[in-house]
Design a protein around this motif. Sequence first.
Motif, PDB file in Angstrom:
ATOM      1  N   ASN A 249      42.635  50.258  45.089  1.00  0.00           N
ATOM      2  CA  ASN A 249      43.346  50.098  43.820  1.00  0.00           C
ATOM      3  C   ASN A 249      43.072  48.658  43.418  1.00  0.00           C
ATOM      4  OD1 ASN A 249      44.901  50.332  41.576  1.00  0.00           O
ATOM      5  ND2 ASN A 249      46.795  50.859  42.635  1.00  0.00           N
ATOM      6  N   ASN A 250      42.021  48.488  42.630  1.00  0.00           N
ATOM      7  CA  ASN A 250      41.417  47.187  42.358  1.00  0.00           C
ATOM      8  C   ASN A 250      41.844  46.720  40.964  1.00  0.00           C
ATOM      9  OD1 ASN A 250      39.388  45.225  41.481  1.00  0.00           O
ATOM     10  ND2 ASN A 250      38.203  45.813  43.285  1.00  0.00           N
ATOM     11  N   THR A 251      42.468  45.549  40.917  1.00  0.00           N
ATOM     12  CA  THR A 251      43.013  45.045  39.658  1.00  0.00           C
ATOM     13  C   THR A 251      42.018  44.222  38.839  1.00  0.00           C
ATOM     14  OG1 THR A 251      43.884  43.038  40.733  1.00  0.00           O
ATOM     15  CG2 THR A 251      45.330  44.974  40.669  1.00  0.00           C
ATOM     16  N   GLY A 252      40.799  44.101  39.316  1.00  0.00           N
ATOM     17  CA  GLY A 252      39.824  43.229  38.665  1.00  0.00           C
ATOM     18  C   GLY A 252      39.545  43.557  37.216  1.00  0.00           C
ATOM     19  N   CYS A 253      39.443  44.842  36.891  1.00  0.00           N
ATOM     20  CA  CYS A 253      39.165  45.232  35.505  1.00  0.00           C
ATOM     21  C   CYS A 253      40.276  44.776  34.568  1.00  0.00           C
ATOM     22  CB  CYS A 253      38.996  46.752  35.395  1.00  0.00           C
ATOM     23  SG  CYS A 253      37.304  47.319  35.593  1.00  0.00           S
TER      24      CYS A 253
ATOM     25  N   ALA B 235      43.471  45.456  46.047  1.00  0.00           N
ATOM     26  CA  ALA B 235      42.332  44.541  45.970  1.00  0.00           C
ATOM     27  C   ALA B 235      42.347  43.808  44.630  1.00  0.00           C
ATOM     28  CB  ALA B 235      41.029  45.315  46.125  1.00  0.00           C
ATOM     29  N   SER B 236      42.099  42.509  44.670  1.00  0.00           N
ATOM     30  CA  SER B 236      42.089  41.715  43.432  1.00  0.00           C
ATOM     31  C   SER B 236      40.701  41.546  42.836  1.00  0.00           C
ATOM     32  CB  SER B 236      42.669  40.327  43.693  1.00  0.00           C
ATOM     33  OG  SER B 236      41.776  39.547  44.482  1.00  0.00           O
ATOM     34  N   ASP B 237      39.669  41.698  43.655  1.00  0.00           N
ATOM     35  CA  ASP B 237      38.291  41.398  43.216  1.00  0.00           C
ATOM     36  C   ASP B 237      38.160  39.949  42.756  1.00  0.00           C
ATOM     37  OD1 ASP B 237      35.559  41.886  42.615  1.00  0.00           O
ATOM     38  OD2 ASP B 237      36.045  43.904  41.964  1.00  0.00           O
ATOM     39  N   ALA B 238      38.883  39.058  43.414  1.00  0.00           N
ATOM     40  CA  ALA B 238      38.830  37.642  43.052  1.00  0.00           C
ATOM     41  C   ALA B 238      37.429  37.078  43.260  1.00  0.00           C
ATOM     42  CB  ALA B 238      39.834  36.854  43.887  1.00  0.00           C
ATOM     43  N   HIS B 239      36.960  36.321  42.274  1.00  0.00           N
ATOM     44  CA  HIS B 239      35.676  35.632  42.376  1.00  0.00           C
ATOM     45  C   HIS B 239      35.853  34.120  42.456  1.00  0.00           C
ATOM     46  CE1 HIS B 239      33.995  39.527  41.516  1.00  0.00           C
ATOM     47  NE2 HIS B 239      32.767  39.057  41.505  1.00  0.00           N
ATOM     48  N   LYS B 240      37.124  33.690  42.532  1.00  0.00           N
ATOM     49  CA  LYS B 240      37.442  32.277  42.739  1.00  0.00           C
ATOM     50  C   LYS B 240      38.805  32.220  43.411  1.00  0.00           C
ATOM     51  CE  LYS B 240      39.190  31.964  38.005  1.00  0.00           C
ATOM     52  NZ  LYS B 240      39.035  31.326  36.686  1.00  0.00           N
ATOM     53  N   PRO B 241      39.082  31.151  44.140  1.00  0.00           N
ATOM     54  CA  PRO B 241      40.339  31.090  44.892  1.00  0.00           C
ATOM     55  C   PRO B 241      41.586  31.336  44.058  1.00  0.00           C
ATOM     56  CG  PRO B 241      38.863  29.349  45.624  1.00  0.00           C
ATOM     57  CD  PRO B 241      38.201  29.988  44.435  1.00  0.00           C
ATOM     58  N   ALA B 242      41.626  30.814  42.841  1.00  0.00           N
ATOM     59  CA  ALA B 242      42.827  30.940  42.010  1.00  0.00           C
ATOM     60  C   ALA B 242      43.190  32.392  41.708  1.00  0.00           C
ATOM     61  CB  ALA B 242      42.631  30.179  40.700  1.00  0.00           C
ATOM     62  N   ASP B 243      42.208  33.297  41.770  1.00  0.00           N
ATOM     63  CA  ASP B 243      42.461  34.701  41.436  1.00  0.00           C
ATOM     64  C   ASP B 243      42.876  35.551  42.637  1.00  0.00           C
ATOM     65  OD1 ASP B 243      41.963  34.313  38.765  1.00  0.00           O
ATOM     66  OD2 ASP B 243      39.849  34.898  38.878  1.00  0.00           O
ATOM     67  N   VAL B 244      42.880  34.972  43.817  1.00  0.00           N
ATOM     68  CA  VAL B 244      43.303  35.710  45.008  1.00  0.00           C
ATOM     69  C   VAL B 244      44.730  36.219  44.803  1.00  0.00           C
ATOM     70  CG1 VAL B 244      43.897  35.490  47.455  1.00  0.00           C
ATOM     71  CG2 VAL B 244      41.789  34.459  46.579  1.00  0.00           C
ATOM     72  N   GLY B 245      44.949  37.476  45.123  1.00  0.00           N
ATOM     73  CA  GLY B 245      46.287  38.056  45.016  1.00  0.00           C
ATOM     74  C   GLY B 245      46.700  38.482  43.628  1.00  0.00           C
TER      75      GLY B 245
ATOM     76  N   GLY C  83      44.666  48.325  37.461  1.00  0.00           N
ATOM     77  CA  GLY C  83      44.096  48.962  38.644  1.00  0.00           C
ATOM     78  C   GLY C  83      43.550  50.329  38.283  1.00  0.00           C
ATOM     79  N   LEU C  84      43.688  51.274  39.196  1.00  0.00           N
ATOM     80  CA  LEU C  84      43.220  52.637  38.950  1.00  0.00           C
ATOM     81  C   LEU C  84      43.954  53.256  37.761  1.00  0.00           C
ATOM     82  CD1 LEU C  84      43.226  53.884  42.651  1.00  0.00           C
ATOM     83  CD2 LEU C  84      41.172  53.542  41.259  1.00  0.00           C
ATOM     84  N   SER C  85      43.285  54.182  37.085  1.00  0.00           N
ATOM     85  CA  SER C  85      43.959  54.933  36.031  1.00  0.00           C
ATOM     86  C   SER C  85      45.094  55.741  36.647  1.00  0.00           C
ATOM     87  CB  SER C  85      42.976  55.876  35.328  1.00  0.00           C
ATOM     88  OG  SER C  85      42.597  56.934  36.204  1.00  0.00           O
ATOM     89  N   ASP C  86      46.105  56.036  35.862  1.00  0.00           N
ATOM     90  CA  ASP C  86      47.229  56.841  36.349  1.00  0.00           C
ATOM     91  C   ASP C  86      46.733  58.177  36.899  1.00  0.00           C
ATOM     92  OD1 ASP C  86      49.066  54.901  35.675  1.00  0.00           O
ATOM     93  OD2 ASP C  86      49.551  55.804  33.732  1.00  0.00           O
TER      94      ASP C  86
END
Length: 262
Positions: A207-211, A240-250, A221-224
């Motif tokens: 369940n990735n919140t990156g988008c 999962a955050s899909d962080a590409h930099k430290p500030a986006d972790v979590g 995250g995932l669609s309902d």
Amino acid sequence: MIDGHMHLENGPLTKEYVLEFVEEAHKKGIDKIQILDHTHRFIEFEPIYMELKDYEVQKTWLENKKMKFKDHLADFVNLMEDVKAMDLPIKVTYGLEVCYVPQHEEFIRNILSQYHFDFLVGAIHSIDGILYDMGFSKALLWDKYDVNHIYKRYYELIFQLIESDLFTQLAHPDTIKLFEIYPTYDLKPTYQRLSELLNEHHMKAENNTGCYYRYNHPDKGLSDELLENFKKNHVQLITASDAHKPADVGSYIKDAEERNKI
């Protein structure tokens, strides 16, 4: 809480940089993080991207040596083993996000067999040699091909990825939606088959919140619809955050965790 997907790709392979991710996670109340990088960071994986170079804009993107194919896989593995041996405030594991390309499956399998990873994340980022998730993808793919065909092919590739038994985790299962372009056919049977395969092959789904925060998609995250199918079928989920930099972790991990429970 766990953040099961973050990348070092925008920084160096150093303990100091990894510890920025660890510190940010600890600050945000994350108990465990999974650190990975895209295979396009590593010299060893360049051959699996050859088909993408048939398109000039993709060839240019791949030839940015400041970002692509700049490091050796062994250096990443050695770094992460050193980090894991440290006295850290949270649990840290490491792996790869592998761009799965069916015609290169045995090549991928051979490279992965040479190393130990705590987990392996499989991802689909291209549809038969065309990236679907880049700024240039609209002109290259979405404006040229039938949307229903793109979706059907995407999930065919996802199914092949799962059936390869190379991976322990499926990256962002419905990120194909990132431009808010949708098919006209009912995705429920596809989602049901996806759930069945994930269970059969003992894989987690993100369940990735990156988008949501990286591409401004309205789904947190995932669609309902897909999330409900996963929960109904007792698919093992990982936030999962899909962080590409430290500030986006979590980022929005608490929200994803709550949605997984409801």
